[in-house]
Design a protein around this motif. Structure first.
Motif, PDB file in Angstrom:
ATOM      1  N   GLY A   6     -22.534  23.479 -35.035  1.00  0.00           N
ATOM      2  CA  GLY A   6     -23.345  22.331 -34.647  1.00  0.00           C
ATOM      3  C   GLY A   6     -24.140  21.752 -35.802  1.00  0.00           C
ATOM      4  O   GLY A   6     -24.402  20.553 -35.848  1.00  0.00           O
ATOM      5  N   LYS A   7     -24.512  22.593 -36.759  1.00  0.00           N
ATOM      6  CA  LYS A   7     -25.295  22.118 -37.905  1.00  0.00           C
ATOM      7  C   LYS A   7     -24.508  21.160 -38.788  1.00  0.00           C
ATOM      8  O   LYS A   7     -25.086  20.459 -39.617  1.00  0.00           O
ATOM      9  N   ASP A   8     -23.199  21.109 -38.595  1.00  0.00           N
ATOM     10  CA  ASP A   8     -22.358  20.232 -39.408  1.00  0.00           C
ATOM     11  C   ASP A   8     -22.262  18.811 -38.856  1.00  0.00           C
ATOM     12  O   ASP A   8     -21.700  17.939 -39.507  1.00  0.00           O
ATOM     13  N   LEU A   9     -22.783  18.569 -37.640  1.00  0.00           N
ATOM     14  CA  LEU A   9     -22.852  17.213 -37.106  1.00  0.00           C
ATOM     15  C   LEU A   9     -24.123  16.605 -37.688  1.00  0.00           C
ATOM     16  O   LEU A   9     -25.225  16.976 -37.317  1.00  0.00           O
ATOM     17  N   LEU A  10     -23.964  15.693 -38.644  1.00  0.00           N
ATOM     18  CA  LEU A  10     -25.094  15.172 -39.410  1.00  0.00           C
ATOM     19  C   LEU A  10     -25.407  13.731 -39.055  1.00  0.00           C
ATOM     20  O   LEU A  10     -24.502  12.912 -38.870  1.00  0.00           O
ATOM     21  N   ILE A  11     -26.691  13.422 -38.973  1.00  0.00           N
ATOM     22  CA  ILE A  11     -27.161  12.052 -38.824  1.00  0.00           C
ATOM     23  C   ILE A  11     -27.833  11.692 -40.136  1.00  0.00           C
ATOM     24  O   ILE A  11     -28.769  12.357 -40.570  1.00  0.00           O
ATOM     25  N   LYS A  12     -27.325  10.621 -40.763  1.00  0.00           N
ATOM     26  CA  LYS A  12     -27.861  10.195 -42.052  1.00  0.00           C
ATOM     27  C   LYS A  12     -28.387   8.770 -41.939  1.00  0.00           C
ATOM     28  O   LYS A  12     -27.860   7.968 -41.177  1.00  0.00           O
ATOM     29  N   ILE A  13     -29.411   8.484 -42.725  1.00  0.00           N
ATOM     30  CA  ILE A  13     -30.051   7.178 -42.723  1.00  0.00           C
ATOM     31  C   ILE A  13     -29.904   6.548 -44.104  1.00  0.00           C
ATOM     32  O   ILE A  13     -29.986   7.240 -45.118  1.00  0.00           O
ATOM     33  N   ASP A  14     -29.658   5.238 -44.126  1.00  0.00           N
ATOM     34  CA  ASP A  14     -29.591   4.506 -45.394  1.00  0.00           C
ATOM     35  C   ASP A  14     -31.026   4.358 -45.897  1.00  0.00           C
ATOM     36  O   ASP A  14     -31.835   3.650 -45.313  1.00  0.00           O
ATOM     37  N   MET A  15     -31.326   5.031 -46.979  1.00  0.00           N
ATOM     38  CA  MET A  15     -32.708   5.103 -47.460  1.00  0.00           C
ATOM     39  C   MET A  15     -33.164   3.856 -48.206  1.00  0.00           C
ATOM     40  O   MET A  15     -34.348   3.552 -48.227  1.00  0.00           O
ATOM     41  N   THR A  16     -32.248   3.141 -48.840  1.00  0.00           N
ATOM     42  CA  THR A  16     -32.658   2.047 -49.718  1.00  0.00           C
ATOM     43  C   THR A  16     -32.048   0.703 -49.343  1.00  0.00           C
ATOM     44  O   THR A  16     -32.393  -0.306 -49.950  1.00  0.00           O
ATOM     45  N   GLY A  17     -31.109   0.685 -48.402  1.00  0.00           N
ATOM     46  CA  GLY A  17     -30.384  -0.537 -48.090  1.00  0.00           C
ATOM     47  C   GLY A  17     -29.202  -0.755 -49.012  1.00  0.00           C
ATOM     48  O   GLY A  17     -28.504  -1.754 -48.925  1.00  0.00           O
ATOM     49  N   ASP A  18     -28.965   0.206 -49.917  1.00  0.00           N
ATOM     50  CA  ASP A  18     -27.865   0.120 -50.876  1.00  0.00           C
ATOM     51  C   ASP A  18     -26.748   1.117 -50.579  1.00  0.00           C
ATOM     52  O   ASP A  18     -25.940   1.404 -51.443  1.00  0.00           O
ATOM     53  N   GLY A  19     -26.735   1.682 -49.359  1.00  0.00           N
ATOM     54  CA  GLY A  19     -25.700   2.652 -49.012  1.00  0.00           C
ATOM     55  C   GLY A  19     -26.010   4.063 -49.460  1.00  0.00           C
ATOM     56  O   GLY A  19     -25.132   4.921 -49.452  1.00  0.00           O
ATOM     57  N   LEU A  20     -27.264   4.338 -49.830  1.00  0.00           N
ATOM     58  CA  LEU A  20     -27.682   5.690 -50.199  1.00  0.00           C
ATOM     59  C   LEU A  20     -28.112   6.402 -48.914  1.00  0.00           C
ATOM     60  O   LEU A  20     -29.201   6.169 -48.401  1.00  0.00           O
ATOM     61  N   PHE A  21     -27.220   7.244 -48.380  1.00  0.00           N
ATOM     62  CA  PHE A  21     -27.482   7.931 -47.116  1.00  0.00           C
ATOM     63  C   PHE A  21     -28.038   9.316 -47.379  1.00  0.00           C
ATOM     64  O   PHE A  21     -27.537  10.048 -48.233  1.00  0.00           O
ATOM     65  N   GLU A  22     -29.086   9.670 -46.613  1.00  0.00           N
ATOM     66  CA  GLU A  22     -29.654  11.012 -46.672  1.00  0.00           C
ATOM     67  C   GLU A  22     -29.765  11.556 -45.258  1.00  0.00           C
ATOM     68  O   GLU A  22     -30.102  10.825 -44.321  1.00  0.00           O
ATOM     69  N   THR A  23     -29.511  12.845 -45.114  1.00  0.00           N
ATOM     70  CA  THR A  23     -29.595  13.503 -43.812  1.00  0.00           C
ATOM     71  C   THR A  23     -31.024  13.458 -43.295  1.00  0.00           C
ATOM     72  O   THR A  23     -31.968  13.693 -44.056  1.00  0.00           O
ATOM     73  N   MET A  24     -31.182  13.157 -42.013  1.00  0.00           N
ATOM     74  CA  MET A  24     -32.509  13.153 -41.394  1.00  0.00           C
ATOM     75  C   MET A  24     -33.107  14.554 -41.515  1.00  0.00           C
ATOM     76  O   MET A  24     -32.491  15.540 -41.103  1.00  0.00           O
ATOM     77  N   ALA A  25     -34.295  14.634 -42.057  1.00  0.00           N
ATOM     78  CA  ALA A  25     -34.933  15.919 -42.348  1.00  0.00           C
ATOM     79  C   ALA A  25     -35.336  16.650 -41.077  1.00  0.00           C
ATOM     80  O   ALA A  25     -35.795  16.042 -40.115  1.00  0.00           O
ATOM     81  N   GLY A  26     -35.142  17.953 -41.087  1.00  0.00           N
ATOM     82  CA  GLY A  26     -35.644  18.814 -40.028  1.00  0.00           C
ATOM     83  C   GLY A  26     -34.870  18.815 -38.731  1.00  0.00           C
ATOM     84  O   GLY A  26     -35.283  19.476 -37.779  1.00  0.00           O
ATOM     85  N   LEU A  27     -33.760  18.087 -38.644  1.00  0.00           N
ATOM     86  CA  LEU A  27     -33.013  18.050 -37.377  1.00  0.00           C
ATOM     87  C   LEU A  27     -32.478  19.426 -37.011  1.00  0.00           C
ATOM     88  O   LEU A  27     -31.965  20.159 -37.859  1.00  0.00           O
ATOM     89  N   ARG A  28     -32.604  19.765 -35.758  1.00  0.00           N
ATOM     90  CA  ARG A  28     -32.030  20.999 -35.217  1.00  0.00           C
ATOM     91  C   ARG A  28     -30.914  20.699 -34.227  1.00  0.00           C
ATOM     92  O   ARG A  28     -30.048  21.531 -34.005  1.00  0.00           O
ATOM     93  N   ALA A  29     -30.984  19.546 -33.601  1.00  0.00           N
ATOM     94  CA  ALA A  29     -29.976  19.165 -32.606  1.00  0.00           C
ATOM     95  C   ALA A  29     -29.694  17.682 -32.770  1.00  0.00           C
ATOM     96  O   ALA A  29     -30.599  16.896 -33.035  1.00  0.00           O
ATOM     97  N   SER A  30     -28.433  17.298 -32.644  1.00  0.00           N
ATOM     98  CA  SER A  30     -28.066  15.891 -32.750  1.00  0.00           C
ATOM     99  C   SER A  30     -26.900  15.597 -31.825  1.00  0.00           C
ATOM    100  O   SER A  30     -26.124  16.487 -31.489  1.00  0.00           O
TER     101      SER A  30
END
Length: 137
Positions: A6-30
């Protein structure tokens, strides 16, 4: 297909509007959910009285939800700003051994909670806000 962590299902957010995606911090369930509304075109002429649906019609949507430990990280700040500004950035969801879904989502709710002898937690919900793309793995 083998079982997936389950930890491999990742939600990432575009941090800068330039396609730089980072995983949402601290997620335990998605979770990601896909929906499609139907358009019923059943009439008295429908064969055998069976319902008929109009192919390719209706509205498609996706929702994302997640919960985890509040870390007060850059991703948390970005999510807060997006919610209060009402902006719609790109998000990316990686589903292991399936593919990557990417597109605009709006954060529709953020909830924070905590107990006296426990950690601070958060939950968030997102709704698709445009066309999504899918790339199979």
């Amino acid at each position: 297909m083998a079982a997936q962590a389950g930890k491999d299902l990742l939600i990432k957010i575009d941090m800068t509007g330039d396609g730089l995606f980072e995983t949402m911090a601290g997620l335990r369930a998605s979770r990601i959910s896909f929906n499609a509304e139907t358009v019923d075109v059943t009439s008295l002429d429908s064969q055998g009285g069976w319902r008929e649906l109009l192919s390719g019609a209706g509205i498609r949507s996706a929702t994302i939800s997640g919960s985890g430990i509040f870390r007060d990280s850059a991703q948390d700040e970005r999510a807060r700003a997006l919610f209060f500004d009402g902006t719609v950035p790109d998000f990316q969801v990686i589903v292991p051994d399936f593919g990557t879904i990417e597109g605009p989502f709006q954060i529709t709710s953020i909830e924070y909670a905590g107990t006296l002898n426990g950690e601070a937690t958060y939950e968030l919900s997102l709704a698709s806000a445009g066309q999504l793309t899918f790339v199979a793995l």
